[in-house]
Design a protein around this motif. Structure first.
Motif, PDB file in Angstrom:
ATOM      1  N   GLN A 175      21.355 -11.321  40.833  1.00  0.00           N
ATOM      2  CA  GLN A 175      20.802 -10.106  40.236  1.00  0.00           C
ATOM      3  C   GLN A 175      19.411 -10.356  39.647  1.00  0.00           C
ATOM      4  OE1 GLN A 175      23.739  -7.791  37.790  1.00  0.00           O
ATOM      5  NE2 GLN A 175      25.229  -9.166  38.694  1.00  0.00           N
ATOM      6  N   GLU A 206      30.251  -7.949  31.830  1.00  0.00           N
ATOM      7  CA  GLU A 206      30.719  -6.580  31.573  1.00  0.00           C
ATOM      8  C   GLU A 206      31.841  -6.169  32.539  1.00  0.00           C
ATOM      9  OE1 GLU A 206      27.494  -3.775  31.012  1.00  0.00           O
ATOM     10  OE2 GLU A 206      26.537  -5.032  29.518  1.00  0.00           O
ATOM     11  N   THR A 214      25.743  -3.254  43.387  1.00  0.00           N
ATOM     12  CA  THR A 214      26.445  -2.698  44.542  1.00  0.00           C
ATOM     13  C   THR A 214      25.707  -2.960  45.840  1.00  0.00           C
ATOM     14  OG1 THR A 214      25.312  -0.588  44.199  1.00  0.00           O
ATOM     15  CG2 THR A 214      27.462  -0.871  43.133  1.00  0.00           C
TER      16      THR A 214
ATOM     17  N   LEU B 185      19.182  -1.619  41.109  1.00  0.00           N
ATOM     18  CA  LEU B 185      19.867  -0.732  40.166  1.00  0.00           C
ATOM     19  C   LEU B 185      19.670   0.734  40.540  1.00  0.00           C
ATOM     20  CD1 LEU B 185      21.591  -0.936  37.613  1.00  0.00           C
ATOM     21  CD2 LEU B 185      19.505  -0.659  36.278  1.00  0.00           C
ATOM     22  N   THR B 188      22.305   1.548  43.005  1.00  0.00           N
ATOM     23  CA  THR B 188      23.592   1.743  42.337  1.00  0.00           C
ATOM     24  C   THR B 188      23.650   3.115  41.662  1.00  0.00           C
ATOM     25  OG1 THR B 188      23.820  -0.628  41.952  1.00  0.00           O
ATOM     26  CG2 THR B 188      25.106   0.832  40.526  1.00  0.00           C
ATOM     27  N   SER B 399      22.846  -2.857  27.886  1.00  0.00           N
ATOM     28  CA  SER B 399      22.611  -4.294  27.847  1.00  0.00           C
ATOM     29  C   SER B 399      22.442  -4.839  29.258  1.00  0.00           C
ATOM     30  CB  SER B 399      23.818  -4.961  27.165  1.00  0.00           C
ATOM     31  OG  SER B 399      23.797  -6.357  27.352  1.00  0.00           O
ATOM     32  N   ALA B 400      21.806  -5.974  29.311  1.00  0.00           N
ATOM     33  CA  ALA B 400      21.697  -6.703  30.575  1.00  0.00           C
ATOM     34  C   ALA B 400      22.950  -7.576  30.734  1.00  0.00           C
ATOM     35  CB  ALA B 400      20.415  -7.531  30.606  1.00  0.00           C
ATOM     36  N   ASP B 401      24.073  -6.908  30.891  1.00  0.00           N
ATOM     37  CA  ASP B 401      25.374  -7.533  31.120  1.00  0.00           C
ATOM     38  C   ASP B 401      25.901  -8.314  29.918  1.00  0.00           C
ATOM     39  OD1 ASP B 401      27.571  -7.907  32.962  1.00  0.00           O
ATOM     40  OD2 ASP B 401      27.020 -10.015  33.027  1.00  0.00           O
ATOM     41  N   LEU B 402      25.482  -7.938  28.741  1.00  0.00           N
ATOM     42  CA  LEU B 402      26.001  -8.607  27.544  1.00  0.00           C
ATOM     43  C   LEU B 402      26.465  -7.595  26.508  1.00  0.00           C
ATOM     44  CD1 LEU B 402      23.304 -11.412  27.240  1.00  0.00           C
ATOM     45  CD2 LEU B 402      25.727 -11.770  27.725  1.00  0.00           C
ATOM     46  N   ALA B 403      26.989  -6.465  26.982  1.00  0.00           N
ATOM     47  CA  ALA B 403      27.325  -5.366  26.067  1.00  0.00           C
ATOM     48  C   ALA B 403      28.214  -5.827  24.918  1.00  0.00           C
ATOM     49  CB  ALA B 403      28.001  -4.241  26.835  1.00  0.00           C
ATOM     50  N   LEU B 417      26.291   6.580  35.116  1.00  0.00           N
ATOM     51  CA  LEU B 417      26.719   5.963  36.369  1.00  0.00           C
ATOM     52  C   LEU B 417      27.346   7.040  37.244  1.00  0.00           C
ATOM     53  CD1 LEU B 417      26.822   2.849  37.062  1.00  0.00           C
ATOM     54  CD2 LEU B 417      29.213   2.904  36.353  1.00  0.00           C
ATOM     55  N   PHE B 426      34.763   0.531  32.486  1.00  0.00           N
ATOM     56  CA  PHE B 426      33.821   1.576  32.085  1.00  0.00           C
ATOM     57  C   PHE B 426      34.002   2.837  32.933  1.00  0.00           C
ATOM     58  CE2 PHE B 426      31.697  -2.371  30.808  1.00  0.00           C
ATOM     59  CZ  PHE B 426      31.370  -2.069  29.492  1.00  0.00           C
ATOM     60  N   HIS B 436      24.126   0.155  32.056  1.00  0.00           N
ATOM     61  CA  HIS B 436      24.497  -1.175  32.547  1.00  0.00           C
ATOM     62  C   HIS B 436      23.364  -1.675  33.435  1.00  0.00           C
ATOM     63  CE1 HIS B 436      28.510  -0.390  31.026  1.00  0.00           C
ATOM     64  NE2 HIS B 436      28.526   0.745  31.689  1.00  0.00           N
ATOM     65  N   PHE B 437      22.581  -2.581  32.908  1.00  0.00           N
ATOM     66  CA  PHE B 437      21.403  -3.040  33.639  1.00  0.00           C
ATOM     67  C   PHE B 437      21.714  -4.177  34.603  1.00  0.00           C
ATOM     68  CE2 PHE B 437      19.712  -1.088  29.774  1.00  0.00           C
ATOM     69  CZ  PHE B 437      18.777  -0.230  30.314  1.00  0.00           C
ATOM     70  N   GLY B 438      22.907  -4.743  34.497  1.00  0.00           N
ATOM     71  CA  GLY B 438      23.123  -5.989  35.216  1.00  0.00           C
ATOM     72  C   GLY B 438      22.288  -7.089  34.590  1.00  0.00           C
ATOM     73  N   ILE B 439      22.318  -8.253  35.202  1.00  0.00           N
ATOM     74  CA  ILE B 439      21.641  -9.415  34.626  1.00  0.00           C
ATOM     75  C   ILE B 439      20.187  -9.391  35.090  1.00  0.00           C
ATOM     76  CG2 ILE B 439      21.757 -11.929  34.402  1.00  0.00           C
ATOM     77  CD1 ILE B 439      24.855 -11.260  35.335  1.00  0.00           C
ATOM     78  N   ARG B 440      19.468  -8.433  34.512  1.00  0.00           N
ATOM     79  CA  ARG B 440      18.119  -8.099  34.975  1.00  0.00           C
ATOM     80  C   ARG B 440      17.276  -7.712  33.754  1.00  0.00           C
ATOM     81  NH1 ARG B 440      21.445  -4.460  38.376  1.00  0.00           N
ATOM     82  NH2 ARG B 440      21.692  -5.353  40.454  1.00  0.00           N
TER      83      ARG B 440
END
Lengths: 695, 695
Positions: A175, A206, A214, B185, B188, B399-403, B417, B426, B436-440
């Protein structure tokens, strides 16, 4: 009910191998359980793949983790450090059970994320996602360049310098933009020696990655020009079988594709076969809990009461890797010895590179620049690189699409590029020297790290200083690992001019100096630039060379009161005041030293004894002994002025309570550089005024 | 020989349109020629596309560049600012010929790169490549969220809040990792209102992109889930025709695809039809030279002797956009008025959002935390967000996957989404609130900028503080533009613990404070955290909220000598010394305030009058008047100690020559947080020792 064993019949895994893999899984769970935190899930599900790599696939020798001919392993998913630690234990690379028992504790050999120079067998510090994969691209590139220096004519796959680079990456790595940057470049570079196993477990912190990830990853990698394969241990969701045979076959197929990097989509279920948390993000970053760990042991047919247990015969079996590694190395030594005999000059070069020594007479070949001329320090740097090209074949680099602006190209040197990618502007050669990173600063930084870590060469990479922001993640890893990467950051102030605020560094010198372990070197003229390169090469440590876009006067040396260049001391008295102890000290760097020199003239004319200190590197100055530092900045002279076209933050401690900083505390503007320096208060008059205020 | 005119028969372009496009090309060349530097090539070749967008495609009104219903235009290839400036001139958005004549000069409206708030009609500051595209993703997301707040039930395409976001990006934008992050993203998120035109000219600064950019871009975007099209003005290299009809048709097709973002690969020849430099990187970043400019004019059928010339009838024709824009707006006003009538409460909300006002009683709804309890400031922040959820619908983020680690999720709020992307963890909703940004991280920063720039809502985004390094490029643009984005950076010190050095911030507070225009706010307990959120929202400016992983004691307020919370002043006396003027002042932030409090007790017990200053935000403190600042840090008290688990650099100017800093000047380690604080010298005893040394 027991979990089905991995399918490894073609591979010929024995019961001992199967027991070793089961043990690897529970050791990962035990280690996290004991310390109470960490990442067990991926280490559990990836254990068969990791065991395959360490025991069957990779050419390496546990007794010599620095063996030149070894394959490289990069755990880009660094949080799953147990994936690697457990194999380093099983294979006998230096970790013992005690080290697993002390995971993530003070002083242990098994920190939370793998750390280079800390644990034998760890090739690179990982953790920040995507960076390992990007650095692995650099390792694969370095491997080709080193082969080109040492054994260019050997047919493919026959040189002692041929080997593979294996990467394990997770969803998070893919990512992160840095992996896109580096993977695209890996496709352009046709890195057939790079094999990426993507742990496609569809889980991140998450939870289910459907919320943010995706994309069709293999299609994306096809678009980059990679060879792609899928190995689905979930069998489309119907039944989970750890088909190690299929993975081994995919790796063999990947090795056979020599003109493309390979990605293997390994579909897994995280933490499998943990009874209740498999496939859940709850297994990602938390201990499993005693009951779940016991359940995992039971389902694997191991004693649920025993922790950190391994059957002696299992360990003896896995440690037999030592014999296999030694045999592989002995075989390699034969071809290596033959190569040495046939290539005495190249062998001498290799010995120098392994020792990381510089040629004795390197300094003498550096250019000197005549006082009274005027030259941008970036241009001077280009001339220095040209002079270094012949004596230092290990030095190579390029730019993130700013070669002409960064002056990073050694004239006449071919590009490192498959020949058929040559363009009107650049001639490519797979063993070439000029690197073209594209507009990918972060990827460039990580690739430079990988090149340096690979061991024999010294890389540099350029971009505008303002875009150091785009690569800080990689630069920090350079600094943490302490590897000899040189960043060439040009266009170092509002002197950039018309491109305006987005392109004008303001806070970057401060932000980079804040980073421990990174030397920021900002020479003030062409001769300091040459000395800066020499000192950087001699130190072989992380460094950022900060260079001007605009021309700067070359000051006299050893005449007219000007001192000789002493960049290696970090700061030195460039011009003494007219009295023994000066009334005021002007400390400046880079393009602002000329302002200090001009201000000194006005101040001296008014009877103010003024010393000018050129301070190209505050980090190196801080390393000098107290008496030298006090000789440059005597405690009793409290009237001090710093002059630097950046924020004053790094200077407060140097100028002190009575001092002043001529600085810029806001963003720049789009106009010519002369106007900007004047409008933003970088003039001799402003320096004089600051000096008077400080007196 | 004249160059063939653009093909725009279906579109019905008149001779005046064709003349306008030719004029746009030469004005770009003239402007660069006059100032002597800049980027003419892309502005020349993209002129027909830009004219199409501005004159035919986009819904906008030159007389009201803040019209809520306008389409947005983002020039991600910001160096080609003339692509936009020339259209802003032709369309009558406020630029006149004089502004083109003063390109890239001090004080002009036409800086080197487009600057938000500087030039009317410019929606965003661009220049750092890829960032504009990533922010456009944010604009497209904001558009959907705003519609959800204001007009959720209107059928697609019928709401006054429906509009498109157009982006022009170059090769460089697509090479930068940030564009990969945001584009993935966008797929997605199925952003059907986002249309990207990629200027596929195969040229970057180092020339032919074959040296570094060989990927199949459309395939990559297909992999992201985008709708892809190609319009080849080179006709496979056989003949160059600016087929505007084909581009217009592609844009219409893109608009018709409502469940995917669209990319149009527009194959162009840079600088076409410049006689000798077309297709060359020499046209990219340099003036063309008088002869080439004259040649360009000739081949376009314009007077080679005339500069900055436009036929009055041509300008009158292009300025008729004003009437068309006014008509479009008038039509929109009808549906807007109908919406207001039907939705009085939502209209009142909209009025508040446009005014960027907060509800009057916002402060009263914030949680207060009881003294004597203990809570991580990240957890306190989560409770504050929960309290803000109802009164502030414009506040959203993720968050960038750290919610779960950043505590950024407002409990119970759905995810932003597509519904079918809901997961076990979710529930998605196209108008949802949790991002949800993903790890970005880098993409997240730019998306937050785009959301904020879109105008009505207030975004925040979280990650670990150490990964602020991955997003500095975007954060700097937040600061340059001065937009109200809040970064939630948690895990703010070695208190991170076991994850080790890659995850432990050391230099980040210094590096972020160095950035002009960004407030770094590090509260010391839960109540300061609530006050920090309130102050950040009231200021509506760029801010980074720095939060602890570990629990921190909630100190008393207004009793036991503890002052009330005064975060908005940046720094304040938390605990007074026992005498009127203290002997020593301890200044601390965040988790280290408790150390200062404990040290004070020891010092006071020894008869040293000790003041404790809590300094959550040095930037806000610097804004206070001199008398307030002197009341907190009296000049006569030279014994000062700063206590912060980061490098000391930002504190030198505050503690002064006699002061000391309890700081950390090296990377961290993997162990529990308590051990690390002790081993690295963050103890009350160390603070006491520093205080004694300072006295």
């Amino acid at each position: 009910m027991n979990a089905p064993a991995p399918r490894a019949t073609t591979l010929g895994w024995s019961d001992l191998d199967l027991a070793a893999v089961a043990t690897a899984k529970v050791l990962a769970a035990d280690a996290v359980e004991k310390v109470g935190n960490g990442h067990p899930g991926t280490a559990i599900s990836l254990a068969p793949a990791a065991y395959l790599l360490y025991q069957n696939v990779m050419r390496h020798d546990p007794a010599d983790t620095h063996w030149l001919g070894r394959d490289r392993f990069v755990l880009s998913a660094g949080h799953s450090s147990l994936t690697q630690y457990v194999q380093l234990f099983l294979g006998g690379f230096g970790l013992e059970m005690h080290d697993l028992e002390t995971l993530r504790t003070w002083g242990s050999k098994t920190p939370g994320h793998p750390e280079f120079r800390h644990t034998d067998g760890v090739e690179i510090t990982t953790g920040p996602l995507g960076t390992g994969l990007a650095s692995a691209v650099g390792m694969a590139m370095a491997s080709r360049r080193e082969r080109g220096l040492l054994d260019p004519d050997a047919p493919a796959g026959t040189s002692p310098f041929d080997h593979f680079v294996y990467v394990v990456a997770g969803d998070g790595c893919l990512q992160e933009g840095i992996s896109s940057e580096a993977s695209s470049l890996a496709g352009t570079q046709e890195l057939g020696n790079l094999i990426l196993i993507w742990d496609d477990n569809h889980i991140s912190i998450e939870g289910d990655t459907d919320i943010s990830f995706t994309e069709d990853v293999l299609k994306r990698y096809e678009a980059y020009g990679w060879h792609t394969q899928k190995v689905d241990w979930t069998n489309g969701g119907s039944e989970y079988v750890e088909d190690v045979d299929a993975l081994a076959a995919a790796i063999e197929a990947a090795k056979a594709v020599t003109d493309k990097p390979s990605i293997i989509d390994l579909r897994t279920i995280m933490a499998w076969p943990s009874p209740t948390v498999q496939g859940s993000h709850n297994a990602h970053g938390n201990k499993l809990g005693a009951e779940e760990v016991a359940g995992l042991k039971s389902v694997l047919g191991l004693d649920p009461e025993a922790s950190f247990a391994i059957a002696p015969e299992v360990l003896a079996h896995t440690r037999s890797l030592g014999q296999r590694g030694a045999a592989a190395k002995a075989e390699w030594e034969i071809s290596y010895a033959a190569w040495r005999d046939a290539n005495p000059e190249r062998a001498a070069l290799l010995d120098r590179l392994v020792a990381r020594e510089l040629p004795a007479d390197l300094a003498e070949g550096l250019p000197t620049f005549e006082a009274g001329t005027s030259l941008a320090t970036r241009a001077a740097s280009g001339k220095v690189l040209a002079a270094l090209a012949a004596p230092l074949p290990e030095l190579w680099g390029g730019s993130a699409d700013l070669a002409g602006s960064n002056n990073t190209t050694m004239a006449g040197e071919p590009s490192f590029l498959p020949t058929h990618r040559s363009t009107h502007e650049f001639t490519g050669n797979p063993y070439g020297r000029t690197l073209h990173f594209g507009i990918r600063e972060h990827g460039m930084g990580a690739i430079l790290n990988g090149i340096s870590l690979h061991g024999l060469t010294r890389p540099y990479g350029g971009t505008f200083l303002t875009f150091s922001d785009f690569m800080r993640g990689a630069v920090r890893l350079t600094a943490i690992m302490g590897v000899g990467v040189t960043y060439v950051w040009t266009h170092d102030s509002v002197g950039v001019g018309e491109d305006g605020p987005t392109h004008q560094p303001i806070e970057h010198l401060a932000a980079l100096r804040a980073m421990p372990g990174l030397a920021i070197v900002r020479p003030s003229d062409a001769n300091e630039t040459a000395a800066a390169w020499l000192a950087i090469l001699q130190r072989d440590e992380p460094a950022g060379l900060i260079l001007s876009r605009q021309n700067l006067p070359v000051v006299p040396r050893g005449t007219d009161g000007f001192a000789q260049v002493q960049v290696d001391k970090g700061a030195y008295v460039l011009l003494e005041g007219s009295t023994g102890t000066p009334d005021v000290i002007l400390v400046a760097t880079g393009s602002e030293v000329q302002l200090a020199v001009a201000a000194r003239e006005q101040l001296e004319a008014d009877g103010v004894s003024t010393r000018v200190v050129s301070a190209p590197c505050l980090e190196w100055f801080a390393e000098q002994d107290e008496s030298y530092r006090a000789s440059v900045l005597p405690r009793e002279v409290r009237a001090r002025v710093s002059v630097e076209a950046g924020v004053a933050m790094p200077w407060a401690g140097i100028v002190g309570d009575a001092g002043r900083s001529v600085s810029i505390e806001h963003y720049g503007a789009s106009a010519d550089a002369v106007t900007l320096f004047r409008e933003f208060g970088f003039t001799p008059e402003a320096v004089v005024a600051a000096a008077r205020a400080s007196l």
